[in-house]
Design a protein around this motif. Structure first.
Motif, mmCIF file in Angstrom:
data_model
loop_
_atom_site.group_PDB
_atom_site.id
_atom_site.type_symbol
_atom_site.label_atom_id
_atom_site.label_comp_id
_atom_site.label_asym_id
_atom_site.label_seq_id
_atom_site.Cartn_x
_atom_site.Cartn_y
_atom_site.Cartn_z
ATOM 1 N N PHE A 262 14.765 -28.578 79.075
ATOM 2 C CA PHE A 262 15.046 -28.179 77.698
ATOM 3 C C PHE A 262 16.452 -27.585 77.605
ATOM 4 O O PHE A 262 16.931 -26.916 78.534
ATOM 5 N N ALA B 238 5.705 -31.599 74.948
ATOM 6 C CA ALA B 238 6.985 -31.419 74.257
ATOM 7 C C ALA B 238 8.057 -32.317 74.858
ATOM 8 O O ALA B 238 8.866 -32.920 74.138
ATOM 9 N N ILE C 239 11.433 -33.239 72.551
ATOM 10 C CA ILE C 239 11.842 -31.938 72.017
ATOM 11 C C ILE C 239 12.829 -31.288 72.992
ATOM 12 O O ILE C 239 12.574 -31.220 74.198
ATOM 13 N N GLN C 240 13.947 -30.788 72.467
ATOM 14 C CA GLN C 240 14.979 -30.167 73.294
ATOM 15 C C GLN C 240 14.987 -28.645 73.188
ATOM 16 O O GLN C 240 15.367 -27.957 74.130
ATOM 17 N N ARG C 241 14.599 -28.111 72.057
ATOM 18 C CA ARG C 241 14.575 -26.660 71.854
ATOM 19 C C ARG C 241 13.161 -26.251 71.457
ATOM 20 O O ARG C 241 12.587 -26.811 70.528
ATOM 21 N N LEU C 242 12.649 -25.246 72.160
ATOM 22 C CA LEU C 242 11.245 -24.886 71.978
ATOM 23 C C LEU C 242 11.072 -23.378 72.123
ATOM 24 O O LEU C 242 11.661 -22.747 73.010
ATOM 25 N N MET D 206 5.609 -23.527 69.921
ATOM 26 C CA MET D 206 4.398 -23.964 70.592
ATOM 27 C C MET D 206 3.500 -22.766 70.862
ATOM 28 O O MET D 206 3.946 -21.757 71.404
ATOM 29 N N MET E 186 7.646 -35.886 73.757
ATOM 30 C CA MET E 186 8.027 -36.096 72.362
ATOM 31 C C MET E 186 9.533 -35.981 72.145
ATOM 32 O O MET E 186 10.006 -36.142 71.019
ATOM 33 N N LEU F 10 1.561 -27.604 68.580
ATOM 34 C CA LEU F 10 3.000 -27.801 68.418
ATOM 35 C C LEU F 10 3.313 -27.889 66.928
ATOM 36 O O LEU F 10 2.730 -28.718 66.216
ATOM 37 N N THR F 11 4.222 -27.041 66.458
ATOM 38 C CA THR F 11 4.594 -26.994 65.048
ATOM 39 C C THR F 11 6.087 -27.242 64.914
ATOM 40 O O THR F 11 6.895 -26.536 65.540
ATOM 41 N N SER F 12 6.466 -28.233 64.120
ATOM 42 C CA SER F 12 7.871 -28.572 63.922
ATOM 43 C C SER F 12 8.489 -27.664 62.862
ATOM 44 O O SER F 12 7.767 -27.002 62.096
#
Length: 470
Positions: free
Chosen positions: A99, A53, A58-61, A1, A56, A18-20
């Motif tokens: 997270f 995040a 998301i668990q790891r960022l 992010m 959505m 935010l980029t996957s």
């Protein structure tokens, strides 16, 4: 992010990207509609990105930003001595517990260009490009010791209770916090009020000169700022959010006929309101309106090449089918053109209002017809400069948006003075109609000259040879 915050003259803005791991990108723009510092905008960007995040799943960022203060305070390298910064840091740490893995990295500004561009768009209040989510924050996300409880809500880290106004549908829901902001003085008017009331100017010399120059067209009445228009009418200065609600009411509300951007902003100014981003907000509203875009006049490229029809083919078909062709001339071409023009305006206004209604009833246009006609009769005519309502009754109508947003006409209304003004207006109505007639004649002459520029008159003398087609 990637996150970034920006502060400019128009206000505060936030950008989040935010980029996957697979390369999918989701971009957010957050407009902060309250006054604050650039460091607060950086923290708001970080909090907003973490909330998105979490929503959505998301668990790891891995978080990257160019704010050395925010990253260092969260990492523990810097102490948060300021109560507000400490409150923001605690809110981020509390959000971090959601997270499984979370890392913060400070990067150079050159490596954070994508988020920086989005933050500048939000700060300048520019139109947001397609496929980018736009949200608005009306209050700070945290409360700190010594802060004003009226301006700072309780910290909110729950995404289900987020006090933001998400723009993603044709109908925008106004949150309770928006009404609180609108009840207070618009943020952009504070420097002007400070100068006119207390002769206080910003430290920046360029900004101070701008305030002094623009204050010459402003006036303070009962603690509120009014701007003098070119016609001498006072316009009440309102916030950008209230201005956008006013435009939405005029555009598609009761009596709205989905007018174009130019007519829409003109109608808002004539109503007695002003805010600095009116024209940009109007264009953004029209571009986001589903009905206006669906029925807009657009030039389409033909899918196939032109297939010409022989000149004799229609006559041959009519003869074979026994069709008799009768020619008739228009009795009064000018009136016929006016009727077609009026019908075209009604159709262009009624089609956008039936985008959703046609799914329910194919006869719903009868219900919308009154609103479209009312909108056309209360919109200034480009030819005469007056509204059709004024040309008939000698006074401008009080629109529903005037009552909803408490326009100067409604606020200063007194029955006795209004009755006297109406009588005076009726006495001068003949003169106003003469002015409208002169403007209409001048406009027609301009249109005729423009049309005649491409005309190449050709005369023939006796004895000249000409080519006669069979």
């Amino acid at each position: 992010m990637h996150f970034d915050g920006s502060k400019m003259l128009a206000g505060l803005g936030v950008g989040v990207v935010l980029t996957s791991p697979t390369g999918d990108i989701v971009q957010y723009v957050l407009q902060i509609l309250c006054t604050d510092s650039n460091n607060a905008a950086e923290y708001e960007a970080l909090l907003h990105g973490l909330r998105m995040a979490v929503s959505m799943g998301i668990q790891r960022l891995e978080v990257r930003g160019d704010s050395n203060l925010a990253i260092s305070q969260i990492s523990g390298d810097f102490d948060a001595k300021d109560p507000k910064m400490a409150a923001y840091r605690n809110a981020v740490l509390k959000m971090s517990a959601r997270f499984e893995g979370l890392e913060f990295h400070h990067i150079a500004r050159e490596s954070n260009q994508a988020a920086d561009v989005l933050a500048r768009i939000g700060a300048k209040r520019d139109p947001v490009p397609p496929n980018i989510f736009l949200e608005r924050l009306f209050k700070p996300s945290v409360v700190w010791q010594g802060g004003d409880s009226n301006d700072s809500p309780v910290p909110n880290t729950n995404t289900d209770n987020e006090h933001t106004d998400i723009i993603g549908d044709s109908t925008t829901e106004v949150t309770p916090s928006a009404h609180i902001i609108m009840a207070v003085i618009a943020p952009w008017t504070e420097p002007f009020l400070a100068y006119l009331n207390r002769k206080e100017l910003p430290e920046d010399q360029n900004e101070a000169r701008r305030i002094v120059r623009r204050s010459k067209a402003c006036k303070v009445h009962e603690g509120e700022l009014y701007k003098k228009s070119t016609t001498g009418v006072l316009q009440r200065c309102i916030s950008e959010e209230e201005g956008r609600q006013l435009l939405a009411e005029i555009h598609a509300g009761l009596g709205g006929h989905h007018a174009a951007a130019r007519a829409l902003v003109s109608k808002a100014f004539r109503t007695g309101f002003y805010w600095p981003t009116a024209r940009a907000d109007t264009q953004d509203l029209v571009q986001r309106c589903v009905g206006c875009q669906l029925f807009a006049n657009q030039s389409h490229m033909p899918p196939t090449a032109l297939q010409t029809i022989p000149i004799t083919w229609p006559f041959a078909v009519r003869a074979n089918l026994g069709i008799k062709l009768d020619y008739a001339s228009v009795y009064h071409p000018q009136t016929n053109g006016q009727v077609e023009r009026a019908n075209g305006l009604i159709m262009s206004g009624i089609k956008p209002r039936l985008v959703r209604s046609l799914k329910e009833s194919d006869k719903h246009w009868v219900v919308e017809l009154d609103s479209v006609l009312w909108g056309l009769r209360t919109t200034p005519n480009r030819t005469t400069g007056y509204t059709p309502f004024f040309m008939v009754y000698g006074a401008e109508v009080v629109l529903p948006c005037d009552i909803i947003h408490d326009s100067p006409r409604v606020r200063m209304y007194e029955e006795k003075e209004a009755e006297l003004d109406l009588q005076d207006s009726l006495d001068a109505l003949g003169e106003e109609r003469d002015v409208a007639k002169a403007r209409s004649t001048f406009y027609q002459q301009q249109a005729q000259r423009y049309q005649s520029r491409e005309v190449r008159a050709k005369t023939y003398n006796v004895g000249e040879l000409i080519l006669r087609l069979p």
